[in-house]
Design a protein around this motif. Structure first.
Motif, PDB file in Angstrom:
ATOM      1  N   ARG A   1       0.841  -1.198   0.000  1.00 41.48           N
ATOM      2  CA  ARG A   1       0.000   0.000   0.000  1.00 41.48           C
ATOM      3  C   ARG A   1       0.875   1.247   0.000  1.00 41.48           C
ATOM      4  NH1 ARG A   1      -4.173  -1.765   4.818  1.00 41.48           N
ATOM      5  NH2 ARG A   1      -5.230  -3.468   3.718  1.00 41.48           N
ATOM      6  N   GLY A   2       0.953   1.886  -1.161  1.00 43.29           N
ATOM      7  CA  GLY A   2       1.677   3.144  -1.274  1.00 43.29           C
ATOM      8  C   GLY A   2       3.135   3.056  -0.862  1.00 43.29           C
ATOM      9  N   LEU A   3       3.784   1.939  -1.192  1.00 45.73           N
ATOM     10  CA  LEU A   3       5.161   1.696  -0.753  1.00 45.73           C
ATOM     11  C   LEU A   3       6.132   2.554  -1.561  1.00 45.73           C
ATOM     12  CD1 LEU A   3       6.024  -0.341   1.437  1.00 45.73           C
ATOM     13  CD2 LEU A   3       6.677  -1.903  -0.384  1.00 45.73           C
ATOM     14  N   GLY A   4       6.978   3.307  -0.872  1.00 46.54           N
ATOM     15  CA  GLY A   4       7.896   4.192  -1.581  1.00 46.54           C
ATOM     16  C   GLY A   4       9.269   4.271  -0.943  1.00 46.54           C
ATOM     17  N   LYS A   5      10.289   4.506  -1.798  1.00 46.69           N
ATOM     18  CA  LYS A   5      11.667   4.625  -1.326  1.00 46.69           C
ATOM     19  C   LYS A   5      12.437   5.598  -2.206  1.00 46.69           C
ATOM     20  CE  LYS A   5      15.057   3.429   1.431  1.00 46.69           C
ATOM     21  NZ  LYS A   5      14.968   3.671   2.895  1.00 46.69           N
ATOM     22  N   ARG A   6      13.169   6.480  -1.561  1.00 42.86           N
ATOM     23  CA  ARG A   6      13.993   7.464  -2.267  1.00 42.86           C
ATOM     24  C   ARG A   6      15.449   7.295  -1.831  1.00 42.86           C
ATOM     25  NH1 ARG A   6      13.190  12.936  -4.160  1.00 42.86           N
ATOM     26  NH2 ARG A   6      10.985  12.799  -3.612  1.00 42.86           N
ATOM     27  N   PHE A   7      16.362   7.380  -2.779  1.00 38.31           N
ATOM     28  CA  PHE A   7      17.796   7.387  -2.482  1.00 38.31           C
ATOM     29  C   PHE A   7      18.341   8.733  -2.954  1.00 38.31           C
ATOM     30  CE2 PHE A   7      16.834   2.830  -3.127  1.00 38.31           C
ATOM     31  CZ  PHE A   7      17.239   2.345  -1.890  1.00 38.31           C
ATOM     32  N   GLY A   8      18.536   9.657  -2.009  1.00 37.38           N
ATOM     33  CA  GLY A   8      18.953  11.003  -2.392  1.00 37.38           C
ATOM     34  C   GLY A   8      17.861  11.678  -3.200  1.00 37.38           C
ATOM     35  N   GLU A   9      18.216  12.115  -4.406  1.00 37.23           N
ATOM     36  CA  GLU A   9      17.234  12.765  -5.278  1.00 37.23           C
ATOM     37  C   GLU A   9      16.451  11.761  -6.124  1.00 37.23           C
ATOM     38  OE1 GLU A   9      16.536  16.154  -5.334  1.00 37.23           O
ATOM     39  OE2 GLU A   9      17.748  15.972  -3.514  1.00 37.23           O
ATOM     40  N   LYS A  10      16.901  10.531  -6.131  1.00 34.85           N
ATOM     41  CA  LYS A  10      16.270   9.520  -6.995  1.00 34.85           C
ATOM     42  C   LYS A  10      15.125   8.807  -6.280  1.00 34.85           C
ATOM     43  CE  LYS A  10      17.151   5.221  -9.524  1.00 34.85           C
ATOM     44  NZ  LYS A  10      16.300   5.591 -10.662  1.00 34.85           N
ATOM     45  N   ILE A  11      13.964   8.805  -6.912  1.00 32.04           N
ATOM     46  CA  ILE A  11      12.830   8.029  -6.403  1.00 32.04           C
ATOM     47  C   ILE A  11      12.931   6.630  -6.999  1.00 32.04           C
ATOM     48  CG2 ILE A  11      10.320   7.801  -6.332  1.00 32.04           C
ATOM     49  CD1 ILE A  11      10.164  10.858  -6.604  1.00 32.04           C
ATOM     50  N   ALA A  12      13.295   5.669  -6.160  1.00 33.99           N
ATOM     51  CA  ALA A  12      13.480   4.297  -6.641  1.00 33.99           C
ATOM     52  C   ALA A  12      12.147   3.571  -6.761  1.00 33.99           C
ATOM     53  CB  ALA A  12      14.412   3.536  -5.704  1.00 33.99           C
ATOM     54  N   VAL A  13      11.270   3.781  -5.795  1.00 33.11           N
ATOM     55  CA  VAL A  13       9.933   3.184  -5.805  1.00 33.11           C
ATOM     56  C   VAL A  13       8.940   4.282  -5.471  1.00 33.11           C
ATOM     57  CG1 VAL A  13       8.414   1.460  -4.752  1.00 33.11           C
ATOM     58  CG2 VAL A  13      10.820   0.913  -5.137  1.00 33.11           C
ATOM     59  N   ASP A  14       7.957   4.475  -6.368  1.00 33.53           N
ATOM     60  CA  ASP A  14       7.081   5.642  -6.299  1.00 33.53           C
ATOM     61  C   ASP A  14       5.670   5.253  -5.846  1.00 33.53           C
ATOM     62  OD1 ASP A  14       6.062   8.161  -6.531  1.00 33.53           O
ATOM     63  OD2 ASP A  14       6.193   8.276  -8.714  1.00 33.53           O
TER      64      ASP A  14
END
Length: 260
Positions: free
Chosen positions: A17-30
């Motif tokens: 459900r709405g899983l997200g991950k960012r590495f610095g400026e990069k959105i890896a999972v939106d």
């Protein structure tokens, strides 16, 4: 069927459900949302850098998400990690193992770590080594295994506690065709008995033949999800994948490469 088993067949094997991950400026999972039906053979496909591995790592408790929730058979992975992980068998990307153990020791250790009885672990280890054609290498250190053998012993370690949900990141990479066929047979029997397999792969033909459900991920988002037939329509899965993801080139400018 017990009440617990009945409950597990009703709820999805995996819910994001709405899983997200960012590495610095990069959105890896939106902010991915996805539902994997219990008892399905579910394929996760996408180009390199699509966010598949990051998604699976967050879904299985290996990487903490910035936002969102993940549930395994209704159990919140990050609120109740021990309870959720008891239900899971995981073969992560870039397998990292205690490679100074022998193959037999590694699978045994994985079983004992789960709190299983030693005699049960011994029998299951022997069964798994035999099924994966590793009995002759049971006493060999994992550090001396080939890439394909390493994948197989990691799979044995993920299966030894008979998990309800199996999450495999590129399980057929570096695996020879005979071993690949054996692994597919084991996984198909596992699903037929009520288990759920979630597998990421770049090999579209393999996914099309093996899986009953599929999700196409690109740029950290789900572009399509459903049964294989629903997603591919009248096309092959590979054709539909290329259509969804884009980026196909036609080799223009390489006239010099022609031999006649």
């Amino acid at each position: 069927m017990t009440d617990t088993q009945e409950h597990h067949t009703r709820v999805p094997a995996l819910t994001l459900r709405g899983l997200g991950k960012r590495f610095g400026e990069k959105i890896a999972v939106d902010a991915i949302s996805l539902e994997v039906p219990a008892g399905s053979f579910y394929g996760l496909v996408g180009p390199n850098g699509a966010g598949k591995t990051t998604t699976l790592s967050m879904a299985t408790g290996l990487l903490r998400p910035d936002i969102g929730q993940a549930f395994v058979l209704g159990t919140d992975v990050w609120q109740k990690p021990l309870e959720a992980k008891r239900l899971l068998g995981v073969l992560p990307d870039g397998v990292r193992l205690f490679d100074r153990l022998t193959g037999e020791q590694l699978v045994t250790y994985s079983g004992l770590l789960r709190g299983m009885e030693r005699d049960v672990v011994a029998q299951r280890t022997a069964d798994l080594l035999s099924a994966l054609d590793l009995t002759g290498d049971a006493g060999t250190l994992v550090v001396d295994y080939s890439a394909g053998m390493t994948k197989k012993i990691a799979l044995a370690s993920a299966l030894v506690h008979a998990p309800r949900v199996l999450v495999l990141d590129e399980p057929f990479e570096s695996v020879d065709p005979v071993s690949s066929a054996n692994i597919r047979s084991i996984l198909e029997d596992y699903v037929a008995s009520g288990g759920t397999v979630i597998v990421s792969s770049h090999v579209m033909d393999l996914v099309q033949r093996m899986c009953d459900h599929v999700a196409v991920i690109s740029g950290g988002r789900v572009l399509a999800a459903g049964t294989v037939d629903e997603v591919r329509g009248e096309q092959s899965l590979e054709e539909r994948f290329v259509e969804l993801v884009g980026g196909r080139t036609h080799g223009g400018g390489l006239e010099w490469l022609r031999t006649s």
